[in-house]
Write a protein that holds these residues in place. Sequence first.
Motif, PDB file in Angstrom:
ATOM      1  N   ILE B  30       0.853  -1.205   0.000  1.00 20.12           N
ATOM      2  CA  ILE B  30       0.000   0.000   0.000  1.00 20.12           C
ATOM      3  C   ILE B  30       0.884   1.248   0.000  1.00 20.12           C
ATOM      4  O   ILE B  30       0.676   2.180  -0.786  1.00 20.12           O
ATOM      5  CB  ILE B  30      -0.930   0.020   1.243  1.00 20.12           C
ATOM      6  CG1 ILE B  30      -1.987  -1.080   1.121  1.00 20.12           C
ATOM      7  CG2 ILE B  30      -1.605   1.385   1.399  1.00 20.12           C
ATOM      8  CD1 ILE B  30      -2.891  -1.203   2.339  1.00 20.12           C
ATOM      9  N   PHE B  32       4.014   1.418  -0.891  1.00 19.95           N
ATOM     10  CA  PHE B  32       4.800   1.480  -2.131  1.00 19.95           C
ATOM     11  C   PHE B  32       3.957   2.068  -3.267  1.00 19.95           C
ATOM     12  O   PHE B  32       4.422   2.903  -4.047  1.00 19.95           O
ATOM     13  CB  PHE B  32       5.302   0.085  -2.505  1.00 19.95           C
ATOM     14  CG  PHE B  32       6.160   0.077  -3.735  1.00 19.95           C
ATOM     15  CD1 PHE B  32       7.445   0.595  -3.712  1.00 19.95           C
ATOM     16  CD2 PHE B  32       5.681  -0.438  -4.927  1.00 19.95           C
ATOM     17  CE1 PHE B  32       8.234   0.610  -4.851  1.00 19.95           C
ATOM     18  CE2 PHE B  32       6.453  -0.435  -6.076  1.00 19.95           C
ATOM     19  CZ  PHE B  32       7.738   0.093  -6.038  1.00 19.95           C
ATOM     20  N   ARG B  33       2.702   1.641  -3.360  1.00 23.97           N
ATOM     21  CA  ARG B  33       1.835   2.160  -4.429  1.00 23.97           C
ATOM     22  C   ARG B  33       1.587   3.659  -4.245  1.00 23.97           C
ATOM     23  O   ARG B  33       1.563   4.414  -5.214  1.00 23.97           O
ATOM     24  CB  ARG B  33       0.503   1.401  -4.449  1.00 23.97           C
ATOM     25  CG  ARG B  33       0.609   0.024  -5.083  1.00 23.97           C
ATOM     26  CD  ARG B  33      -0.758  -0.533  -5.400  1.00 23.97           C
ATOM     27  NE  ARG B  33      -1.437  -1.037  -4.230  1.00 23.97           N
ATOM     28  CZ  ARG B  33      -1.314  -2.292  -3.776  1.00 23.97           C
ATOM     29  NH1 ARG B  33      -0.524  -3.146  -4.402  1.00 23.97           N
ATOM     30  NH2 ARG B  33      -1.967  -2.697  -2.718  1.00 23.97           N
ATOM     31  N   TYR B  34       1.424   4.074  -2.994  1.00 20.33           N
ATOM     32  CA  TYR B  34       1.239   5.514  -2.736  1.00 20.33           C
ATOM     33  C   TYR B  34       2.454   6.285  -3.262  1.00 20.33           C
ATOM     34  O   TYR B  34       2.312   7.301  -3.942  1.00 20.33           O
ATOM     35  CB  TYR B  34       1.064   5.763  -1.231  1.00 20.33           C
ATOM     36  CG  TYR B  34       0.860   7.214  -0.874  1.00 20.33           C
ATOM     37  CD1 TYR B  34      -0.414   7.758  -0.741  1.00 20.33           C
ATOM     38  CD2 TYR B  34       1.957   8.062  -0.688  1.00 20.33           C
ATOM     39  CE1 TYR B  34      -0.594   9.097  -0.440  1.00 20.33           C
ATOM     40  CE2 TYR B  34       1.784   9.405  -0.383  1.00 20.33           C
ATOM     41  CZ  TYR B  34       0.508   9.910  -0.257  1.00 20.33           C
ATOM     42  OH  TYR B  34       0.334  11.248   0.040  1.00 20.33           O
ATOM     43  N   LYS B  36       4.666   5.267  -5.450  1.00 19.24           N
ATOM     44  CA  LYS B  36       4.895   5.063  -6.894  1.00 19.24           C
ATOM     45  C   LYS B  36       4.013   5.975  -7.746  1.00 19.24           C
ATOM     46  O   LYS B  36       4.371   6.282  -8.885  1.00 19.24           O
ATOM     47  CB  LYS B  36       4.633   3.588  -7.232  1.00 19.24           C
ATOM     48  CG  LYS B  36       5.243   3.121  -8.528  1.00 19.24           C
ATOM     49  CD  LYS B  36       6.759   2.990  -8.442  1.00 19.24           C
ATOM     50  CE  LYS B  36       7.392   2.596  -9.756  1.00 19.24           C
ATOM     51  NZ  LYS B  36       7.362   3.642 -10.773  1.00 19.24           N
ATOM     52  N   LEU B  37       2.883   6.378  -7.204  1.00 19.91           N
ATOM     53  CA  LEU B  37       2.023   7.305  -7.948  1.00 19.91           C
ATOM     54  C   LEU B  37       2.620   8.705  -7.986  1.00 19.91           C
ATOM     55  O   LEU B  37       2.213   9.544  -8.778  1.00 19.91           O
ATOM     56  CB  LEU B  37       0.634   7.380  -7.311  1.00 19.91           C
ATOM     57  CG  LEU B  37      -0.307   6.222  -7.607  1.00 19.91           C
ATOM     58  CD1 LEU B  37      -1.591   6.361  -6.803  1.00 19.91           C
ATOM     59  CD2 LEU B  37      -0.624   6.149  -9.090  1.00 19.91           C
ATOM     60  N   ARG B  38       3.578   8.950  -7.100  1.00 16.91           N
ATOM     61  CA  ARG B  38       4.136  10.297  -7.001  1.00 16.91           C
ATOM     62  C   ARG B  38       5.594  10.400  -7.419  1.00 16.91           C
ATOM     63  O   ARG B  38       6.036  11.454  -7.847  1.00 16.91           O
ATOM     64  CB  ARG B  38       3.984  10.788  -5.554  1.00 16.91           C
ATOM     65  CG  ARG B  38       2.537  11.063  -5.190  1.00 16.91           C
ATOM     66  CD  ARG B  38       2.265  10.917  -3.711  1.00 16.91           C
ATOM     67  NE  ARG B  38       0.870  11.207  -3.423  1.00 16.91           N
ATOM     68  CZ  ARG B  38      -0.131  10.340  -3.597  1.00 16.91           C
ATOM     69  NH1 ARG B  38       0.114   9.115  -4.043  1.00 16.91           N
ATOM     70  NH2 ARG B  38      -1.381  10.669  -3.337  1.00 16.91           N
TER      71      ARG B  38
END
Lengths: 94, 200
Positions: B30, B32-34, B36-38
């Motif tokens: 979770i 990492f995805r946060y 990776k979007l930025r």
Amino acid sequence: MWRKWNIYSCRHAMELASIGHERRLGSGERLWLAIHLAMCSACRAGARQMRAVDLLARKLVQGIGSSAGVNGATLSPKSRQQIADALSRMQPGR
Amino acid sequence: MGVNQPVRVDEPNIRQSPSAELWVEEYGDILFRYAKLRVKDRSTCEELVQETFLAALKGKENFQGQCEFSTWLVGILKHKVLDYFRRQQRDQTDTLPEDSVVEAMFSRIGKWKTLPRRWHIDPQDSAIESELLSALHRCMEALPESQRQAFALMVMDGQNSEQVCKTLQISSTNLYVLLYRARLRLRACLEGKGIGGASG
């Protein structure tokens, strides 16, 4: 500058349409954009698409808990292990 | 914050006896995805996640249980990402370099070279939405760093323009330009991936 205020400038229409997401446009800007959009279906589509992009981006954020849309975005096993090791080192009694 | 998923782990147990393995297993992706979007760079994202877990372990007494544990972690990561943005050097505050990709979309007098099509999307169709979101994520990864940061903070995080200008050390005029360019690139990228269906 003359190009910017040229009523046929789709580039300027898109600039204003985008700025309108962040702040209320001035009356002159609103009038300019309304006139341009009234006669330009491509910019009407472009402006709608920019709004759709914002909407989808917010949905993308809401989906991070379930990985929706962020395919393959997971910690690598190596990184996972490194982080777990670092945390273990920090914990007292270990 | 954007993360409201219920967590399977019993929160009080985490506060009393943190288990490093459990944290990484439960929340690593979770976070990492946060990130990776930025942030485009994968190893930077992994470092930010690690820093977040270490900061959480150090300050775990501060977690009072008023929110989901994952939300608390994302809050820490959010500050780590902002610090990362601030650390990045920006050598221009007045004039942004031209964006050749965006410039190429218009003729010299500002007319579209390729007309945007009318998109035929049904937002209620979850299958299409998932496909769209995946495509958008890929398109976001292709954005220049400054555009992605501006777009993430303003649109995805819902920060106000003053905060974003301060974080990115740019003027509001340049912020609007970055957002305009990001939106144009994203719509063109999605259209290039066949999103939107037949032309209208």
